[in-house]
Design a protein around this motif. Structure first.
Motif, PDB file in Angstrom:
ATOM      1  N   ALA A  95      -5.833  -0.438  55.048  1.00 27.94           N
ATOM      2  CA  ALA A  95      -6.936   0.571  55.209  1.00 27.94           C
ATOM      3  C   ALA A  95      -7.692   0.479  53.987  1.00 27.94           C
ATOM      4  O   ALA A  95      -8.926   0.446  54.221  1.00 27.94           O
ATOM      5  N   ARG A  96      -7.316  -0.185  52.914  1.00 28.34           N
ATOM      6  CA  ARG A  96      -8.230  -0.358  51.743  1.00 28.34           C
ATOM      7  C   ARG A  96      -9.001  -1.748  52.049  1.00 28.34           C
ATOM      8  O   ARG A  96     -10.198  -1.822  51.407  1.00 28.34           O
ATOM      9  N   SER A  97      -8.684  -2.463  52.877  1.00 31.75           N
ATOM     10  CA  SER A  97      -9.148  -3.742  53.301  1.00 31.75           C
ATOM     11  C   SER A  97     -10.610  -3.359  53.982  1.00 31.75           C
ATOM     12  O   SER A  97     -11.241  -4.241  53.969  1.00 31.75           O
ATOM     13  N   GLY A  98     -10.439  -2.420  54.910  1.00 29.18           N
ATOM     14  CA  GLY A  98     -11.653  -2.217  55.801  1.00 29.18           C
ATOM     15  C   GLY A  98     -11.432  -2.966  57.172  1.00 29.18           C
ATOM     16  O   GLY A  98     -12.349  -2.722  58.044  1.00 29.18           O
ATOM     17  N   VAL A  99     -10.256  -3.789  57.200  1.00 26.18           N
ATOM     18  CA  VAL A  99     -10.204  -4.424  58.286  1.00 26.18           C
ATOM     19  C   VAL A  99      -9.393  -3.636  59.531  1.00 26.18           C
ATOM     20  O   VAL A  99      -8.418  -3.207  58.952  1.00 26.18           O
ATOM     21  N   LYS A 100      -9.744  -3.876  60.709  1.00 30.10           N
ATOM     22  CA  LYS A 100      -9.148  -2.971  61.753  1.00 30.10           C
ATOM     23  C   LYS A 100      -7.560  -3.332  61.907  1.00 30.10           C
ATOM     24  O   LYS A 100      -7.164  -4.471  61.585  1.00 30.10           O
ATOM     25  N   PRO A 101      -6.680  -2.391  61.968  1.00 31.31           N
ATOM     26  CA  PRO A 101      -5.332  -2.733  61.961  1.00 31.31           C
ATOM     27  C   PRO A 101      -4.949  -3.644  63.086  1.00 31.31           C
ATOM     28  O   PRO A 101      -3.836  -4.424  62.818  1.00 31.31           O
ATOM     29  N   THR A 102      -5.740  -3.775  64.110  1.00 30.72           N
ATOM     30  CA  THR A 102      -5.327  -4.831  65.311  1.00 30.72           C
ATOM     31  C   THR A 102      -5.748  -6.420  65.108  1.00 30.72           C
ATOM     32  O   THR A 102      -5.538  -6.903  65.827  1.00 30.72           O
TER      33      THR A 102
END
Length: 145
Positions: free
Chosen positions: A73-80
């Motif tokens: 979540a912190r990374s800003g990248v989609k979990p998928t």
């Protein structure tokens, strides 16, 4: 960037370590780190991904650090996205440098973010009050790419 080509990349790796640790400790923003990373040649990006994966292994990241710990979540990248899925596997997968170059920025964001979660956990437990790791005692840095 000035670097010696005959040193096997050691000079370059010495520049990587402070950037990653400053991001992990909130002394440099993730976006500033991504800007630095994005300016690197693809082969250098692969070197950084391998280096940061090594840091992540040393901090003993877990799938929980990626999921519940908030690293993804912190990374800003989609979990998928591939890097998010890889880091949240149990045990986490580390082949980030082998991903297509189009995924390197997301891989960097995920790796550094999850490393930050694990590193903060370790500084609060194993290294609390008696840490001799120089990278855990960084002076406040000025924001720079």
């Amino acid at each position: 960037m000035t670097e010696s080509s005959g040193d096997g990349g050691r000079t370059f790796r010495r520049k990587t370590k402070p950037v990653v640790n400053e991001i992990a400790q909130g002394l440099r923003t993730l976006d500033a780190g991504v800007s630095w990373f994005s300016d690197l040649a693809p082969t250098r990006q692969q070197m950084v991904l391998q280096e940061v994966a090594g840091y992540a292994m040393q901090t003993h990241i877990t799938a929980v650090d990626g999921r519940a710990g908030g690293g993804v979540a912190r990374s800003g990248v989609k979990p998928t996205a591939n890097p998010s899925v890889m880091i949240c596997m149990d045990p986490p997968r580390y082949g980030f440098a082998d991903l297509p170059s189009a995924e390197h920025v997301n891989a960097f964001r995920v790796l550094v973010s999850v490393f930050a979660v694990a590193d903060n956990r370790r500084r609060d437990t194993y290294c609390k009050d008696a840490c001799g790791h120089t990278w855990h005692n960084l002076p406040a840095a000025t924001e720079q790419p």
